[in-house]
Every structure is written in structure tokens, then in C-alpha cells.
Design an enzyme around this catalytic site. Structure first.
Site, PDB file in Angstrom:
ATOM      1  N   THR A  57       0.806  -1.224   0.000  1.00  0.00           N
ATOM      2  CA  THR A  57       0.000   0.000   0.000  1.00  0.00           C
ATOM      3  C   THR A  57       0.841   1.276   0.000  1.00  0.00           C
ATOM      4  OG1 THR A  57      -0.123  -0.071   2.418  1.00  0.00           O
ATOM      5  CG2 THR A  57      -1.944  -1.085   1.194  1.00  0.00           C
TER       6      THR A  57
HETATM    7  N1  ASP Z   1       5.249  -1.740   3.572  1.00  0.00           N
HETATM    8  C1  ASP Z   1       4.225  -2.430   2.884  1.00  0.00           C
HETATM    9  C2  ASP Z   1       4.286  -2.105   1.408  1.00  0.00           C
HETATM   10  O1  ASP Z   1       3.735  -1.137   0.936  1.00  0.00           O
HETATM   11  C3  ASP Z   1       2.906  -2.135   3.455  1.00  0.00           C
HETATM   12  C4  ASP Z   1       1.838  -2.889   2.746  1.00  0.00           C
HETATM   13  O2  ASP Z   1       2.025  -3.974   2.250  1.00  0.00           O
HETATM   14  O3  ASP Z   1       0.767  -2.346   2.642  1.00  0.00           O
HETATM   15  O4  ASP Z   1       4.877  -2.844   0.703  1.00  0.00           O
END
Ligand code: ASP
Length: 293
Positions: A57
Site C-alpha cells: 500500500t
Molecule cells: N510496507 C508495505 C508495502 O507497501 C505495506 C503494505 O504492504 O501495505 O509494501
């Protein structure tokens, strides 16, 4: 990953492919560009009706917008992710993934541009932005409202964008910087970016698109040497407009900066990265004007 869906799994044939498994804080512009080009190729296959991308995300909104700009197909392309880890008993990933698959398989979702499906909302990739670090409703649409929702597996599209820009892109320029202004900002950060070889700079300015006289002077000097500067706002919602003097947006416009309308800073940077690599510089202002100058 599909095995986590259990009874949520939509009745759709799925071809699974791993493109990359990096945390999205580590995805760079070139990887994101290759992903968009790859999806564009995949969608030429008549047996494929749409595509779902699971993406961290952190930078999902940037990859989704880049895909929106590069992909020419009208088939649905849907980005989704999760706020909670897959090992959590109340993980949100399976529901988001099931919703995203339902949207990608829906004929109603064709011709909407790239979409972000998260916590039941269907959002345009142009406006989708991460609004919360931890809550499940992580993504929203910069105040413009969703295009639809997914309710118990049913896809309900309630609003359709009147058009979305596409760029015939062969390359991406990566030396484009994003600088947020804070109270009392002077020219140092901007000039450091210029001196380090920036090919373009996106400013996240105050409010309606205002800077300081020092920043305006630096933009004037850089524009005269041919550097492109884009004006966005650090406000989470609304458009920039050149209304004020004394270091404000009118002065930035006179200095040669281009206003990005409703595009937020990270999205304006993606657009500039593609524009600088794929079109004559004189066409860049008209491209940004499509976002509501
Ligand atoms: N740090 C992670 C990413 O963006 C958080 C998630 O998976 O939402 O890869």
C-alpha cells in the site's frame, strides 16, 4: 495467495503470475513502468478479461496511476493490497483481493481507467490516495468520491469518469524530484535538486499553489535554463490555481511553472516522469491542463 480466499473466491478463471515480490517502499519507477507495460501486453490476449495487481500500500497509488497512463486497453485493471498481514486472524487482504477480482471480471468496470479497490470502495487511480497509515479504509479519492463499491461480491459502479489521459510511453525519466514546501521555505532544496541533475521538479506548494519569493526566484532561473517545474498543493484535496502574487501562484506561473490542477504531488511526478521521456516539452503544459487547470 488465492488459497486464502476460501468461500470468498469469485467464480472466475484465474491465471496467476508473480511479477515481483518487493515491499512497495522499494519499488522504483523503472519496475513500476515495466509492470504497466507488461499488463498492457497481457491484456492483448482475447482470453483475458481483466487484471488484478496486488501491491504494497505504500506506493500502490503511484503504480496504479502509472498503469492508468500507460495501459491502452479498456479492460479493467484493478490494484489492491492489505493493511494487515496475511498471518493476522482478521486480515483484510482476502476480502480486498476477492473484491478486486470481482471488479476485474465485471463488464461494468470496463473503460473506467485503472482502478484501486480497497475496503469495499472502487476508486479511480487518478485520485486514489493512501489516507491512513493503519486503518482498513486506507485508500480514498482526494474528496472526489468513489466510482462505485463492492457489496457482498456485487460490483456497483455509480459514476464514470468522462475520460482519462493516456501516454504512448516507451521510456520513463527517473530524475524527477518532489519537494514539499514548509513555512519559510527558501530556495536551497530546489536549487540542490537542480544542481544534482534533476530533469524536472514537482513542488508541493501551500494551499492554492503558493510558494515564497525565494522559491519563485529559483524557479525563474531554472525555467530560463529549460527545467520544467510543476505546481501541486500539499493540501489533500482541491485544485491549484495561480491566484496570488508576492511569492504566490501567479508569480510561479509567470516564472514558467506549470499547474497540475487536481493532481497530487506523487501523481504529478509520475506524469512528469512519463511526459519528459515521451513527448516534446512544449506539449507538457497541455497534458497537465487535462487535470483541471
Ligand atoms: N510496507 C508495505 C508495502 O507497501 C505495506 C503494505 O504492504 O501495505 O509494501
Amino acid at each position: 495467495m488465492l488459497s486464502t480466499l476460501g468461500s470468498l473466491a469469485p467464480a472466475v478463471d484465474i491465471v496467476l503470475e508473480e511479477f515481483s515480490n518487493l515491499g512497495s517502499n522499494r519499488i522504483d519507477l523503472e519496475t513500476s513502468f515495466r509492470l504497466a507495460c507488461h499488463i498492457d501486453e497481457l491484456l492483448k490476449d482475447d482470453t483475458i478479461c481483466g487484471c488484478v495487481v496486488t501491491h504494497g500500500t505504500d506506493t500502490l497509488e503511484e503504480s496504479a496511476f502509472l498503469a492508468n497512463l500507460v495501459i491502452s486497453s479498456s479492460k479493467p485493471v484493478v490494484f489492491t493490497g492489505a493493511q494487515r498481514g496475511a498471518d493476522q486472524p482478521d486480515a483484510d487482504g482476502p476480502r480486498n483481493l476477492a473484491d478486486a477480482i470481482a471488479v476485474a471480471a465485471s463488464a461494468d468496470a470496463a473503460d473506467l481507467g485503472t482502478l484501486v479497490v480497497f475496503a469495499g470502495k472502487v476508486l479511480s487511480a487518478i485520485d486514489a490516495t493512501k489516507v491512513h497509515t493503519s486503518r482498513l479504509a486506507a485508500y480514498d479519492s482526494s474528496g472526489l468520491g468513489p466510482l462505485g463499491e463492492v457489496d457482498h461480491g456485487a460490483v456497483l459502479i455509480t459514476s464514470r469518469p468522462s475520460g482519462y489521459p493516456a501516454i504512448k510511453a516507451q521510456h520513463i525519466e527517473t530524475r524527477v524530484d518532489l519537494i514539499t514546501l514548509a513555512m519559510g521555505a527558501d530556495e536551497r532544496l530546489y536549487e540542490a535538486a537542480v544542481a544534482s541533475g534533476s530533469r524536472g521538479i514537482v513542488l508541493e506548494t501551500f494551499g492554492r499553489g503558493n510558494a515564497t519569493p525565494e522559491v519563485v526566484a529559483a524557479v525563474t532561473r531554472a525555467t530560463q535554463k529549460g527545467l520544467v517545474t510543476i505546481v501541486t498543493s500539499r493540501c489533500p484535496q482541491g485544485r491549484v490555481l495561480p491566484l496570488y502574487g508576492d511569492g504566490g501562484g501567479r508569480d510561479l506561473e509567470e516564472a514558467g511553472a506549470i499547474f497540475a490542477g487536481r493532481l497530487k504531488g506523487p501523481k504529478a511526478r509520475i506524469l512528469l516522469c512519463l511526459a519528459l521521456a515521451n513527448m516534446p516539452e512544449q506539449e507538457i503544459a497541455a497534458l497537465f491542463a487535462q487535470f483541471g487547470r
